[in-house]
Design a protein around this motif. Structure first.
Motif, mmCIF file in Angstrom:
data_model
loop_
_atom_site.group_PDB
_atom_site.id
_atom_site.type_symbol
_atom_site.label_atom_id
_atom_site.label_comp_id
_atom_site.label_asym_id
_atom_site.label_seq_id
_atom_site.Cartn_x
_atom_site.Cartn_y
_atom_site.Cartn_z
ATOM 1 N N GLY A 44 82.748 49.887 82.836
ATOM 2 C CA GLY A 44 82.132 48.654 82.325
ATOM 3 C C GLY A 44 83.121 47.726 81.651
ATOM 4 N N SER A 46 81.422 44.932 79.473
ATOM 5 C CA SER A 46 80.640 44.661 78.257
ATOM 6 C C SER A 46 80.062 45.993 77.791
ATOM 7 C CB SER A 46 79.542 43.635 78.526
ATOM 8 O OG SER A 46 78.572 44.145 79.407
ATOM 9 N N HIS A 160 81.813 38.537 82.130
ATOM 10 C CA HIS A 160 82.028 38.797 83.558
ATOM 11 C C HIS A 160 82.514 37.561 84.307
ATOM 12 C CE1 HIS A 160 79.008 42.402 83.551
ATOM 13 N NE2 HIS A 160 80.123 42.666 82.925
ATOM 14 N N GLN A 168 75.079 36.781 80.207
ATOM 15 C CA GLN A 168 75.942 37.436 81.193
ATOM 16 C C GLN A 168 75.419 37.418 82.638
ATOM 17 O OE1 GLN A 168 78.003 41.291 80.011
ATOM 18 N NE2 GLN A 168 76.552 42.092 81.492
ATOM 19 N N GLU A 210 80.530 40.532 89.289
ATOM 20 C CA GLU A 210 79.474 41.232 90.015
ATOM 21 C C GLU A 210 79.058 40.484 91.279
ATOM 22 O OE1 GLU A 210 76.387 42.473 87.324
ATOM 23 O OE2 GLU A 210 77.765 43.800 86.270
ATOM 24 N N ASP A 245 70.187 39.299 81.992
ATOM 25 C CA ASP A 245 70.865 40.221 81.073
ATOM 26 C C ASP A 245 71.693 39.349 80.140
ATOM 27 O OD1 ASP A 245 72.202 42.081 79.629
ATOM 28 O OD2 ASP A 245 73.333 42.956 81.301
ATOM 29 N N GLU A 288 67.205 41.735 79.468
ATOM 30 C CA GLU A 288 68.003 42.883 79.022
ATOM 31 C C GLU A 288 68.871 42.468 77.838
ATOM 32 O OE1 GLU A 288 70.094 44.585 82.329
ATOM 33 O OE2 GLU A 288 71.700 45.341 81.059
ATOM 34 N N LEU A 338 67.953 50.600 80.568
ATOM 35 C CA LEU A 338 68.918 50.521 81.659
ATOM 36 C C LEU A 338 69.633 51.867 81.728
ATOM 37 C CD1 LEU A 338 69.737 48.108 83.550
ATOM 38 C CD2 LEU A 338 71.951 48.259 82.432
ATOM 39 N N LYS A 340 72.753 54.007 83.022
ATOM 40 C CA LYS A 340 74.114 54.011 83.561
ATOM 41 C C LYS A 340 74.695 55.390 83.319
ATOM 42 C CE LYS A 340 75.319 49.170 82.487
ATOM 43 N NZ LYS A 340 75.807 48.320 81.369
ATOM 44 N N ARG A 369 78.066 49.479 87.265
ATOM 45 C CA ARG A 369 78.874 48.872 86.211
ATOM 46 C C ARG A 369 79.573 47.645 86.806
ATOM 47 N NH1 ARG A 369 78.862 51.765 81.272
ATOM 48 N NH2 ARG A 369 79.295 49.634 80.595
ATOM 49 N N LYS A 390 69.779 47.695 89.632
ATOM 50 C CA LYS A 390 70.550 46.506 89.287
ATOM 51 C C LYS A 390 71.967 46.764 89.771
ATOM 52 C CE LYS A 390 72.312 45.191 85.143
ATOM 53 N NZ LYS A 390 72.538 44.421 83.910
HETATM 54 P P1 PGA Z 1 79.174 46.273 82.235
HETATM 55 O O1 PGA Z 1 78.020 45.221 82.520
HETATM 56 O O2 PGA Z 1 79.236 47.222 83.344
HETATM 57 O O3 PGA Z 1 80.387 45.384 82.106
HETATM 58 O O4 PGA Z 1 78.826 46.946 80.921
HETATM 59 C C1 PGA Z 1 76.799 45.525 83.082
HETATM 60 C C2 PGA Z 1 75.664 45.286 82.123
HETATM 61 O O5 PGA Z 1 75.866 44.844 80.967
HETATM 62 O O6 PGA Z 1 74.525 45.555 82.477
#
Ligand code: PGA
Ligand code: ZN
Length: 436
Positions: A44, A46, A160, A168, A210, A245, A288, A338, A340, A369, A390
Motif C-alpha cells: 500500500g 496510504s 495515489h 483518494q 490504480e 474512498d 470509505e 475493507l 486487505k 493495494r 475493489k
Molecule cells: P493503499 O490504498 O493500497 O495505498 O493503502 C488503497 C486504499 O486506501 O483503499
C-alpha cells in the motif's frame, strides 16, 4: 490424509510502482504426490497506522524497499516447519504468529508471513483439486457463491495521484446488471467515455496508481460530475452507482486536529457537511474512510446519520484487524469493512475478520493495494465471501488480472452476479436517489 510441508521458495518480482514485491511458493506432499501454490504480496501507499509491519531492508537497494530480510524470514519459516503437517490452516497460521511472537509481525514481517500463509493455503487447495474460491468454503463455511460487484476507481486523487484532489478514489459500481461480464463491460465503456470527455475538455488523461484518470480537478464535486456525465454518455444512467474512498487519514493533520482540504484546514464537522452535499447530489452508495483512523467520534456521528443509507467502510480504521473491528462494532462506528490480506498478514486472520463482520451485519469489501501485481487470488476470496471487490480501474493489467480472473470463474463455473443484492438494506434509499 495428512499434507506435509516440503519446501518454500521466496524471491522478489516487481510491482506496478517498480518496487519489489515478495513472491512465495509452497510445495506440499500428500499421498506421495507434490502440489504447489504461490502468492505475490501487494503493497500500500496510504497505509493505515495500525497495519502489520511490511518488512523492507531500508538499505540502498531499491530505494530502501529491498526484500532480502523478508526472503530470509521465509527460509527461516521453511526450516522451522519442514516436514510438518499443514492441513489445518487455522493452526498453521497460529504457529506462524507464535514463531513471530510480536503484535504487529515485526520480527518476521507481515509480507513474509502472508506469503507463506497464502502459498501454503493455495498448495492445499491444489492438493484437494479445488479452485481456490471453492476450497475457501472449508475455512469460511460460505455456501452461496456470487461474482462480486466491482468497485472501479476511475478517478484517482490523494496520495495515489499528482493532482489537487484531496479524496483518494472516485469509483463506479455497476450494480443493476444481470451478469458480471455485463457489469464489467459497462465499467470499460464508462472508463473510455470519461477518457473522451476529459480529452475533449483539455484535461490530462494520464492515470494514477490504480489506473484511474488523474485530471487536475480540485473538488470532489467536479470529479463526481464528470463521472455522472461519463455514465450518462454511455447510456447507463440508471444502472451504475458511485463510491468514494476519502482516505481521510492522509488528509488529517495531527497537530492541528483538522483535515487539509483544498489548501486550507477544516474541522470534521465541515468535512461532514461536504459529505451531506455530495450524498444529496450524487447516487453514492459507499464512503470509505470518511474520517481519520483515530477520529472515532466523527465516525460514530456519521454512522448515526447515514448508517442505514450507505456503506460506511473502515479501511485504515480497521486494518482487517478483529480487535479494531470489535471496537468499531461496539461503538457502532461504521457498517462495513475493507478487507486487505496484507494489512493483517495471514489468511485465517483475514477470514476471522470477514466472519466477525458478517455475524454483526457488516459487509466486507475485498480489496487490492495500490502497489499490485498480476496475482489474482483476491478474485477468489471475493467470489467466496464478499459481495464486492475493489481493485482499481478496468485498465492496467495488475488491476485487470483480478477482473479477468472473475471472468474466467464466470465462464468456467457458471456463477451468477450478486448485482443489486449488494445494496442489501440500502436498496430503497439509494435507488430512490437515482430515480430508478
Ligand atoms: P493503499 O490504498 O493500497 O495505498 O493503502 C488503497 C486504499 O486506501 O483503499
Ligand atoms: Zn482505502
Amino acid at each position: 490424509m495428512n499434507v506435509v510441508l516440503k519446501d518454500l521458495r521466496a524471491f522478489w518480482v516487481l510491482d506496478s510502482r517498480a518496487n519489489p514485491a515478495l513472491e512465495v511458493w509452497a510445495f506440499v506432499e500428500k499421498n506421495g504426490k507434490v502440489f504447489n501454490g504461490s502468492f505475490i504480496v501487494p503493497s500500500g501507499a496510504s497505509t493505515g497506522e495500525f497495519e502489520a509491519l511490511e518488512l523492507r531492508d531500508s538499505g540502498k537497494e531499491f530505494h530502501g524497499k529491498g526484500l532480502n530480510k523478508a526472503i530470509q524470514s521465509v527460509y527461516y519459516i521453511r526450516d522451522h516447519f519442514f516436514n510438518t503437517i499443514v492441513d489445518d490452516l487455522f493452526l498453521f497460521d497460529k504457529k506462524l504468529l507464535d514463531l513471530d511472537g510480536t503484535d504487529n509481525k515485526s520480527k518476521l514481517g507481515a509480507n513474509a508471513i502472508l506469503g507463506v500463509s497464502m502459498s501454503v493455503a493455495k498448495a492445499l487447495a491444489n492438493s484437494f483439486d479445488m479452485p481456490f474460491f471453492k476450497f475457501l468454503t472449508l475455512l469460511t463455511g460460505s455456501k452461496d457463491y456470487y461474482l462480486p460487484v466491482p468497485f472501479m476507481n476511475i478517478i484517482n486523487g490523494g496520495v495515489h495521484a499528482d493532482n489537487k484532489l484531496d479524496f483518494q478514489e472516485f469509483m463506479i459500481c455497476p450494480v443493476f446488471f444481470d451478469s458480471f461480464s455485463d457489469a464489467l463491460k459497462a465499467g470499460s465503456e464508462i472508463y473510455n467515455s470519461l477518457k473522451k470527455i476529459l480529452k475533449k475538455e483539455g484535461y490530462s488523461i494520464s492515470v494514477g496508481d490504480e489506473g484511474g484518470f488523474a485530471p487536475n480537478f480540485s473538488t470532489p464535486f467536479q470529479a463526481c460530475e464528470y463521472i455522472i456525465k461519463a455514465i450518462d454518455d454511455s447510456g447507463y444512467n440508471d444502472r451504475v452507482l458511485l463510491a468514494l474512498d476519502v482516505a481521510a487519514s492522509s488528509m488529517f493533520d495531527n497537530s492541528k486536529n483538522l483535515y487539509k482540504y483544498q489548501d486550507s484546514f477544516i474541522s470534521s464537522d465541515d468535512l461532514m457537511k461536504i459529505y451531506d452535499d455530495l450524498l444529496l447530489k450524487y447516487p453514492i452508495i459507499s464512503i470509505e474512510d470518511p474520517f481519520a483512523e483515530e477520529d472515532w467520534d466523527s465516525w460514530i456521528k456519521f454512522t448515526k446519520k447515514y448508517g442505514n443509507k450507505i456503506n460506511i467502510v473502515g479501511d485504515d480504521l480497521f486494518v482487517t484487524n478483529v480487535q479494531r473491528l470489535s471496537k468499531g462494532i461496539k461503538l457502532q462506528a461504521s457498517n462495513s469493512i475493507l478487507i486487505k490480506l496484507n494489512q493483517i498478514g495471514t489468511l485465517t486472520e483475514t477470514i476471522n475478520a470477514i466472519n466477525l463482520a458478517k455475524e454483526n451485519g457488516f459487509s466486507s469489501i475485498i480489496s487490492h493495494r495500490s502497489g499490485e501485481t498480476e496475482d489474482n487470488t483476491i478474485s477468489h476470496i471475493a467470489t467466496n465471501v464478499g459481495y464486492s471487490i475493489k481493485t482499481g480501474a478496468p485498465a492496467r493489467s495488475e488491476r485487470n488480472s483480478k477482473y479477468n480472473e472473475l471472468r474466467r470463474i464466470e465462464e468456467f463455473y457458471n456463477i451468477g452476479f450478486v448485482g443489486e443484492r449488494v445494496l442489501g438494506k440500502f436498496y430503497e434509499d439509494r435507488v430512490v436517489s437515482r430515480n430508478i
